[in-house]
Write a protein that holds these residues in place. Sequence first.
Motif, PDB file in Angstrom:
ATOM      1  N   GLY A 175       0.787  -1.230   0.000  1.00 22.87           N
ATOM      2  CA  GLY A 175       0.000   0.000   0.000  1.00 22.87           C
ATOM      3  C   GLY A 175       0.817   1.277   0.000  1.00 22.87           C
ATOM      4  O   GLY A 175       0.259   2.365  -0.091  1.00 22.87           O
ATOM      5  N   ILE A 176       2.143   1.174   0.105  1.00 23.61           N
ATOM      6  CA  ILE A 176       2.994   2.361   0.093  1.00 23.61           C
ATOM      7  C   ILE A 176       3.586   2.521  -1.299  1.00 23.61           C
ATOM      8  O   ILE A 176       4.083   1.563  -1.886  1.00 23.61           O
ATOM      9  CB  ILE A 176       4.131   2.264   1.136  1.00 23.61           C
ATOM     10  CG1 ILE A 176       3.568   2.042   2.533  1.00 23.61           C
ATOM     11  CG2 ILE A 176       4.987   3.531   1.099  1.00 23.61           C
ATOM     12  CD1 ILE A 176       4.629   1.809   3.589  1.00 23.61           C
ATOM     13  N   LYS A 177       3.542   3.744  -1.815  1.00 19.30           N
ATOM     14  CA  LYS A 177       4.115   4.032  -3.131  1.00 19.30           C
ATOM     15  C   LYS A 177       4.909   5.323  -3.054  1.00 19.30           C
ATOM     16  O   LYS A 177       4.545   6.257  -2.342  1.00 19.30           O
ATOM     17  CB  LYS A 177       3.015   4.165  -4.178  1.00 19.30           C
ATOM     18  CG  LYS A 177       2.298   2.867  -4.433  1.00 19.30           C
ATOM     19  CD  LYS A 177       1.313   2.980  -5.558  1.00 19.30           C
ATOM     20  CE  LYS A 177       0.767   1.596  -5.799  1.00 19.30           C
ATOM     21  NZ  LYS A 177      -0.550   1.507  -6.200  1.00 19.30           N
ATOM     22  N   THR A 229       2.603   7.994  -1.038  1.00 21.80           N
ATOM     23  CA  THR A 229       1.232   7.631  -0.679  1.00 21.80           C
ATOM     24  C   THR A 229       1.257   6.360   0.161  1.00 21.80           C
ATOM     25  O   THR A 229       2.026   5.435  -0.117  1.00 21.80           O
ATOM     26  CB  THR A 229       0.351   7.391  -1.923  1.00 21.80           C
ATOM     27  OG1 THR A 229       0.981   6.423  -2.763  1.00 21.80           O
ATOM     28  CG2 THR A 229       0.135   8.652  -2.710  1.00 21.80           C
ATOM     29  N   GLY A 230       0.458   6.348   1.204  1.00 22.92           N
ATOM     30  CA  GLY A 230       0.354   5.168   2.056  1.00 22.92           C
ATOM     31  C   GLY A 230       1.400   5.073   3.141  1.00 22.92           C
ATOM     32  O   GLY A 230       1.352   4.182   3.975  1.00 22.92           O
ATOM     33  N   LYS A 249       4.344   1.827   8.866  1.00 23.23           N
ATOM     34  CA  LYS A 249       4.267   2.586   7.613  1.00 23.23           C
ATOM     35  C   LYS A 249       5.129   3.850   7.667  1.00 23.23           C
ATOM     36  O   LYS A 249       5.121   4.644   6.743  1.00 23.23           O
ATOM     37  CB  LYS A 249       2.819   2.982   7.307  1.00 23.23           C
ATOM     38  CG  LYS A 249       1.867   1.810   7.218  1.00 23.23           C
ATOM     39  CD  LYS A 249       2.003   1.084   5.913  1.00 23.23           C
ATOM     40  CE  LYS A 249       0.943  -0.013   5.813  1.00 23.23           C
ATOM     41  NZ  LYS A 249       0.991  -0.712   4.577  1.00 23.23           N
TER      42      LYS A 249
END
Length: 165
Positions: A68-70, A95-96, A108
């Motif tokens: 989910g992390i970009k 993002t994320g 995160k």
Amino acid sequence: MILAHSFTPGGPDIEFLVLAFAMLSLAIVFFFQKSVKRQVPVVLVIVAIALVAGAFTINTTPSVSGAGIKVAIASPPDGTKVVAGKPVKLQIDLTGGKIVAGASSDPKAGHFHVYVDSQLVDMPSSATPDVTLSKGSHTVTVEFTNAQHASFTPRILDEIVLVAR
């Protein structure tokens, strides 16, 4: 090994070091006692050395999922011509994930590692770092790592080519 975890969020490596310290302490005490065989302190020192060696060889960096992390280098665009020797401001979109400057237990949370031609040049905790390039074509890579500097699995990165003139 509650003692090891009360000072740091360490793992087996810290526990090995605490055990090694305990073994060395016992070896010193037993060395000066006359009722203990001379081999006992020697064996304890050998075990302590093995524990210290084990603490430095054990891999305690957990594989952290970056699901989910970009990350993306928004500016400058790939292929941009820049002035050699002058700072170029990167704009990084994340993002994320969450950018932090120090340690964090948030899975995160992290910061960026900026590479120029595979060489680490900066570890900013902002989304607008500068890079200065010598003349020529250079690959600029930005990786988002966790707060302990470990890469996520799979690695979260983006790269562009800049031409410095």
